[in-house]
Scaffold this motif. Structure first.
Motif, PDB file in Angstrom:
ATOM      1  N   MET A   1       0.837  -1.194   0.000  1.00  0.00           N
ATOM      2  CA  MET A   1       0.000   0.000   0.000  1.00  0.00           C
ATOM      3  C   MET A   1       0.871   1.244   0.000  1.00  0.00           C
ATOM      4  O   MET A   1       1.837   1.348   0.757  1.00  0.00           O
ATOM      5  CB  MET A   1      -0.915   0.005   1.236  1.00  0.00           C
ATOM      6  N   LYS A   2       0.526   2.200  -0.846  1.00  0.00           N
ATOM      7  CA  LYS A   2       1.237   3.473  -0.908  1.00  0.00           C
ATOM      8  C   LYS A   2       0.547   4.484   0.010  1.00  0.00           C
ATOM      9  O   LYS A   2      -0.677   4.562   0.055  1.00  0.00           O
ATOM     10  CB  LYS A   2       1.261   3.989  -2.345  1.00  0.00           C
ATOM     11  N   VAL A   3       1.353   5.229   0.750  1.00  0.00           N
ATOM     12  CA  VAL A   3       0.823   6.256   1.648  1.00  0.00           C
ATOM     13  C   VAL A   3       1.327   7.621   1.183  1.00  0.00           C
ATOM     14  O   VAL A   3       2.529   7.809   0.978  1.00  0.00           O
ATOM     15  CB  VAL A   3       1.245   6.017   3.113  1.00  0.00           C
ATOM     16  N   LEU A   4       0.401   8.552   1.005  1.00  0.00           N
ATOM     17  CA  LEU A   4       0.738   9.916   0.603  1.00  0.00           C
ATOM     18  C   LEU A   4       0.658  10.819   1.837  1.00  0.00           C
ATOM     19  O   LEU A   4      -0.353  10.800   2.549  1.00  0.00           O
ATOM     20  CB  LEU A   4      -0.231  10.405  -0.477  1.00  0.00           C
ATOM     21  N   VAL A   5       1.727  11.574   2.085  1.00  0.00           N
ATOM     22  CA  VAL A   5       1.767  12.426   3.280  1.00  0.00           C
ATOM     23  C   VAL A   5       2.073  13.875   2.877  1.00  0.00           C
ATOM     24  O   VAL A   5       3.227  14.209   2.598  1.00  0.00           O
ATOM     25  CB  VAL A   5       2.824  11.936   4.295  1.00  0.00           C
ATOM     26  N   GLY A 151      -7.527  -4.049   4.012  1.00  0.00           N
ATOM     27  CA  GLY A 151      -8.169  -3.075   3.141  1.00  0.00           C
ATOM     28  C   GLY A 151      -9.061  -2.078   3.836  1.00  0.00           C
ATOM     29  O   GLY A 151      -9.887  -1.416   3.178  1.00  0.00           O
ATOM     30  N   SER A 152      -8.928  -1.947   5.132  1.00  0.00           N
ATOM     31  CA  SER A 152      -9.740  -0.983   5.869  1.00  0.00           C
ATOM     32  C   SER A 152      -8.899  -0.362   6.982  1.00  0.00           C
ATOM     33  O   SER A 152      -7.842  -0.878   7.348  1.00  0.00           O
ATOM     34  CB  SER A 152     -10.986  -1.642   6.457  1.00  0.00           C
ATOM     35  N   ALA A 153      -9.391   0.734   7.514  1.00  0.00           N
ATOM     36  CA  ALA A 153      -8.697   1.425   8.605  1.00  0.00           C
ATOM     37  C   ALA A 153      -9.675   1.675   9.738  1.00  0.00           C
ATOM     38  O   ALA A 153     -10.838   2.010   9.509  1.00  0.00           O
ATOM     39  CB  ALA A 153      -8.107   2.743   8.107  1.00  0.00           C
ATOM     40  N   ARG A 154      -9.185   1.479  10.954  1.00  0.00           N
ATOM     41  CA  ARG A 154      -9.950   1.826  12.151  1.00  0.00           C
ATOM     42  C   ARG A 154      -9.256   3.011  12.806  1.00  0.00           C
ATOM     43  O   ARG A 154      -8.097   2.931  13.184  1.00  0.00           O
ATOM     44  CB  ARG A 154     -10.031   0.650  13.123  1.00  0.00           C
ATOM     45  N   VAL A 155      -9.993   4.105  12.914  1.00  0.00           N
ATOM     46  CA  VAL A 155      -9.428   5.351  13.423  1.00  0.00           C
ATOM     47  C   VAL A 155     -10.164   5.760  14.689  1.00  0.00           C
ATOM     48  O   VAL A 155     -11.383   5.885  14.694  1.00  0.00           O
ATOM     49  CB  VAL A 155      -9.530   6.471  12.367  1.00  0.00           C
ATOM     50  N   THR A 156      -9.388   5.944  15.756  1.00  0.00           N
ATOM     51  CA  THR A 156      -9.952   6.435  17.009  1.00  0.00           C
ATOM     52  C   THR A 156      -9.703   7.933  17.084  1.00  0.00           C
ATOM     53  O   THR A 156      -8.578   8.397  16.859  1.00  0.00           O
ATOM     54  CB  THR A 156      -9.300   5.738  18.217  1.00  0.00           C
TER      55      THR A 156
END
Length: 249
Positions: A1-5, A151-156
């Motif tokens: 997975m590529k991450v753009l910052v 394929g998913s993200a859990r964000v607190t």
């Protein structure tokens, strides 16, 4: 997975800013500049995802003057693999930056975009939300914890009543809060390695984006100095001053 910052070059948070004598803006001549602290947290989180084996490539992006290359080199010293600078000498407002980032998202196709929730110079807190709207991607703002898997993200995220946890399908946009992590110290060997990492430069026209400002700053002024405090002999005198002088009750 590529991450753009995306990262922004701002006046260092330790510097006391001064307003120009003509009131047109903040004086940044001969002032120390550094990476926006919230964006530094975003870079650190992307690097940690890569260390966990979740991310395969980290691309740092900045929009602004040519000196932003220094900020991008710092991001690569932290752990970004390569960088992109959209060079523009004009003032870039949040909507223009969001449009530039949208063009880069279309070009790079990242699985996750992590950026600071706001910049400490203008405190707009708009770019991440605008980017999510333009790109049609799910978003989670003010993240204090990020977990990515399958394929998913859990964000607190912290809300007034406590903590809220959101589940997002990737690709997605996440903006970082202060409590997400503590960025690592940049070592000299990593600074030297960052000088050899690739950095591409584009112009807004190359991405087909119009960055003309839509908001005009009329005047910038320093806040008025606070008056000296006074002591009151009793509660009745305090209530009288709050009612008659401060006019808050």
């Amino acid at each position: 997975m590529k991450v753009l910052v995306p990262v922004k070059r701002v006046v260092d948070y330790n510097v006391k800013v001064r307003v120009k004598t003509d009131g047109t803006g903040v004086d940044i001549a001969n002032v120390k500049m550094s990476m926006n602290p919230f964006d530094e947290i975003a870079v650190e989180e992307a690097v940690r995802l890569k260390e966990k084996g979740v991310a395969s490539e980290i691309v740092a992006v900045s929009c602004g003057v040519s000196q932003c290359q220094e900020t991008l080199r710092t991001a690569m010293a932290i752990g970004a693999d390569r960088a992109i600078l959209v060079e523009c000498a004009d003032e870039l407002q949040p909507l223009a930056v969001a449009k530039l980032l949208k063009a880069l998202v279309d070009r790079e196709q990242p699985g996750l975009v992590i950026l600071g929730k706001q910049a400490i110079d203008d405190d707009c807190n708009q770019t991440g939300q605008m980017l999510a709207a333009l790109a049609g991607l799910p978003q989670a703002t003010f993240a204090s914890k990020v977990e990515v898997a399958d394929g998913s993200a859990r964000v607190t995220r912290e809300v007034d009543g406590g903590l809220e946890t959101l589940a997002l399908k990737l690709p997605a946009i996440v903006t970082t809060d202060l409590r997400l992590n503590e960025p690592r110290y940049v070592t000299l060997p990593n600074i030297m390695k960052a000088k050899k990492k690739p950095l591409d430069v584009f112009k807004p026209a190359d991405l087909g984006v119009d960055v003309s400002p839509r908001i005009r700053t009329l005047k910038v002024s320093e806040p008025p100095k606070r008056g000296a405090g006074v002591k009151v002999p009793d509660v009745a005198a305090l209530v009288a001053k709050l009612k008659n002088e401060a006019k808050v009750i």
